[in-house]
Design an enzyme around this catalytic site. Structure first.
Site, mmCIF file in Angstrom:
data_model
loop_
_atom_site.group_PDB
_atom_site.id
_atom_site.type_symbol
_atom_site.label_atom_id
_atom_site.label_comp_id
_atom_site.label_asym_id
_atom_site.label_seq_id
_atom_site.Cartn_x
_atom_site.Cartn_y
_atom_site.Cartn_z
ATOM 1 N N VAL A 159 43.296 40.213 49.924
ATOM 2 C CA VAL A 159 42.359 41.336 50.048
ATOM 3 C C VAL A 159 42.397 42.242 48.824
ATOM 4 C CG1 VAL A 159 42.565 41.339 52.561
ATOM 5 C CG2 VAL A 159 44.000 42.881 51.206
ATOM 6 N N GLU A 160 43.234 41.931 47.850
ATOM 7 C CA GLU A 160 43.289 42.778 46.657
ATOM 8 C C GLU A 160 42.787 41.991 45.445
ATOM 9 O OE1 GLU A 160 46.625 45.614 46.512
ATOM 10 O OE2 GLU A 160 47.288 44.807 48.421
ATOM 11 N N MET A 161 43.686 41.346 44.695
ATOM 12 C CA MET A 161 43.234 40.623 43.499
ATOM 13 C C MET A 161 43.017 39.133 43.742
ATOM 14 S SD MET A 161 45.437 42.387 40.472
ATOM 15 C CE MET A 161 45.221 44.100 39.987
ATOM 16 N N HIS A 193 39.151 42.275 46.643
ATOM 17 C CA HIS A 193 38.413 41.020 46.502
ATOM 18 C C HIS A 193 37.491 40.773 47.696
ATOM 19 C CE1 HIS A 193 38.053 37.071 44.535
ATOM 20 N NE2 HIS A 193 37.821 36.620 45.757
#
Lengths: 351, 351
Positions: B137-139, B95
């Site tokens: 930092v991912e979804m 993200h």
């Protein structure tokens, strides 16, 4: 025994459907003058004969994220075959988290569009495929790096040789694009509307039939015609009445950027409507999420017509009959990188 | 006729293989004490009985990018089944184009790991599945938004009901994670090494057999054992000699963050080695792209051994026999959004 039992049941079903739905032959004849059902075979693609090897290679390339500079995006990222061949975003998010300028159109049945992109700037799918790969806001890659990436993997070299057997150096950016075009030409989605065009009265319900009639009578079909119900010709968005800047942002003058002709300001390719019900949001701006609202905007801006709620719902119901079924897609297993494969880079170059 | 022709051929092939490869029964007996072949049936998963409905739902969820806040990332983005179950990046891009802290491990055969993540902080795949969905930092999504997204699509509601038939409100974040775990438990990749463990001498070549022998004799198998050749226990990275900060960055203290025990500084779960040849780059830092270099680093840092080139190549050859074959994955067709579906947002919240 089974066969004997089946025939009377089918006959009964035909009798029943004949009773509840009146013969629709007049409307069908009219519709067949305007639209065409999807063919039962793959289309011929100009200068790109389809072969099983080339289609399989194209599928691998379509799903391979290593054709993007970052290693994050594949064709399927924005043209996701799981979600109607698009990404369900207003505009796509690409390299460096940049937003693309226009809504990603569906790849499904795109082979039947007269040209590709909202402004028709690519004559065919092979030319189209080269665009996002190089666009700084999408995959941010270069043809040289794509070719180096593919050449670094022996399996890809084999696949290119099998796909372009007469060429001595088949791993080229042109052939990369041709293979993707070949695969995309197989992404056809026969729908209830095709079944109806082909003679099956029961494929549409009464509301959908009425919606189709209205779609033709009110003038939608003047632009949204042919095999893809659109995708062929160019028209000003706001022919009768310009929609607000939210839907039609002033900065995007559409086909004007391609032809540099004043007449082409805010001109776009009529959107192809197959699978439209599953490919929200709508318009090149992606600003409208509700298909009924999109239909109402089209009616007022292009036709000067205010649809009643019932009329808009009828057209939406008809558009729902354009949602088709994709052939089963087996997810590919891609070749592994080698020591020679260029490393992915998410870095954003300042231009 | 065909059968008659076939039997002599098979017999001939057995005779030939017996001639070129000597009986490997001693090494096999030793190996079977240390490793286990993949089972021929799906594993039992604690508190999560596998059913066809649940597996199918989990597959849809695994491939659905709408479980991320942006609509860009699915589980398959970083655990891509086309490329060995990982993303071939040093660390994943998520993200807002943020980089994750550690290399994405493969999802293939992960059900057999003792715990999930490099530091083992998730006891099972269901717990693991909840992590990336919520990681900023991912979804960058929330459980509430995931559940709202799934509940907005009637097809998903049906699938959850079929998968969790005894529950009155089955669309929950816990069941979302259970379904993904169920699907992931099917992602098993039988390999030549399994065939060899199961008695097929011809499944490994001479170099691979020698590499296996060395893998055991030199001590690699002390940590990389069991069904996944690792993935079970925790060990300090740099047991004998710390690798450089490029490979082992000082800021990431591994399992210490989980246990807050000084002994666990720079301790990581021994990496499971199935499909290691196709899942570069290596280590939690993802800093090493060459498997031979990774093997040499392991030998010196964990065992205090400097391998000869021939030895390192033998071990790499053996590791290549761990590359397996995934069952055919049919790409899912996902439910379409509705008016109630939360809109994707690529916005980056400042925390």
């Amino acid at each position: 025994m089974f066969l004997q039992a089946k025939i009377p049941l089918m006959a009964l079903s035909l009798i029943l459907s004949a009773q509840v739905a009146p013969a629709q032959e007049d409307l069908r004849a009219l519709a067949l003058d305007i639209f065409s059902p999807l063919p039962s075979t793959l289309p011929a693609v100009a200068n790109n004969p389809l072969t099983p090897d080339k289609i399989a290679l194209g599928k691998a390339l379509f799903f391979d994220p290593r054709i993007s500079a970052s290693g994050v995006f594949s064709c399927n990222s924005c043209h996701n075959l799981a979600t109607g061949g698009d990404d369900n975003l207003e505009t796509s998010i690409g390299h460096g988290w940049q937003k693309g300028p226009r809504n990603a159109p569906t790849v499904l049945n795109a082979v039947f569009n007269g040209a590709q992109f909202w402004d028709g700037r690519a004559p065919d799918l092979a030319a189209q495929a080269k665009g996002p790969v190089q666009a700084g806001v999408e995959m941010a890659n270069t043809p040289e790096n794509v070719v180096a990436t593919l050449k670094s993997m022996p399996q890809y070299q084999d696949w290119f040789r099998a796909s372009f057997p007469k060429e001595t150096d088949p791993v080229t950016f042109d052939n990369f694009a041709r293979a993707i075009e070949a695969y995309e030409a197989t992404l056809l989605t026969p729908s209830p509307f095709d079944a109806w065009l082909n003679g099956d009265d029961a494929a549409l319900n009464d509301q959908q039939v009425a919606g189709l009639q209205l779609f033709i009578d009110s003038g939608c079909a003047a632009c949204h015609s042919g095999i893809n119900l659109g995708g062929q010709e160019y028209y000003p968005f706001g022919l009768i009445e310009k929609p607000g800047a939210e839907v039609l942002p002033e900065g995007d003058k559409g086909r004007f950027a391609v032809t540099e002709t004043v007449d082409d300001e805010y001109v776009f390719r009529a959107a192809p409507l197959r699978n439209i019900a599953v490919t929200a949001p709508y318009f090149h701006s992606g600003k409208v999420w509700d298909l009924k609202v999109a239909v109402e905007i089209m009616a007022s801006s292009q036709l000067g017509t205010d649809l009643t709620v019932e009329e808009a719902e009828g057209i939406v119901a008809f558009l729902g009959s354009l949602t088709g079924t994709l052939p089963e897609v087996v997810y590919p297993v891609l070749p592994a990188e080698t020591a020679a494969t260029p490393r992915p880079s998410g870095e954003i170059s300042v231009e």
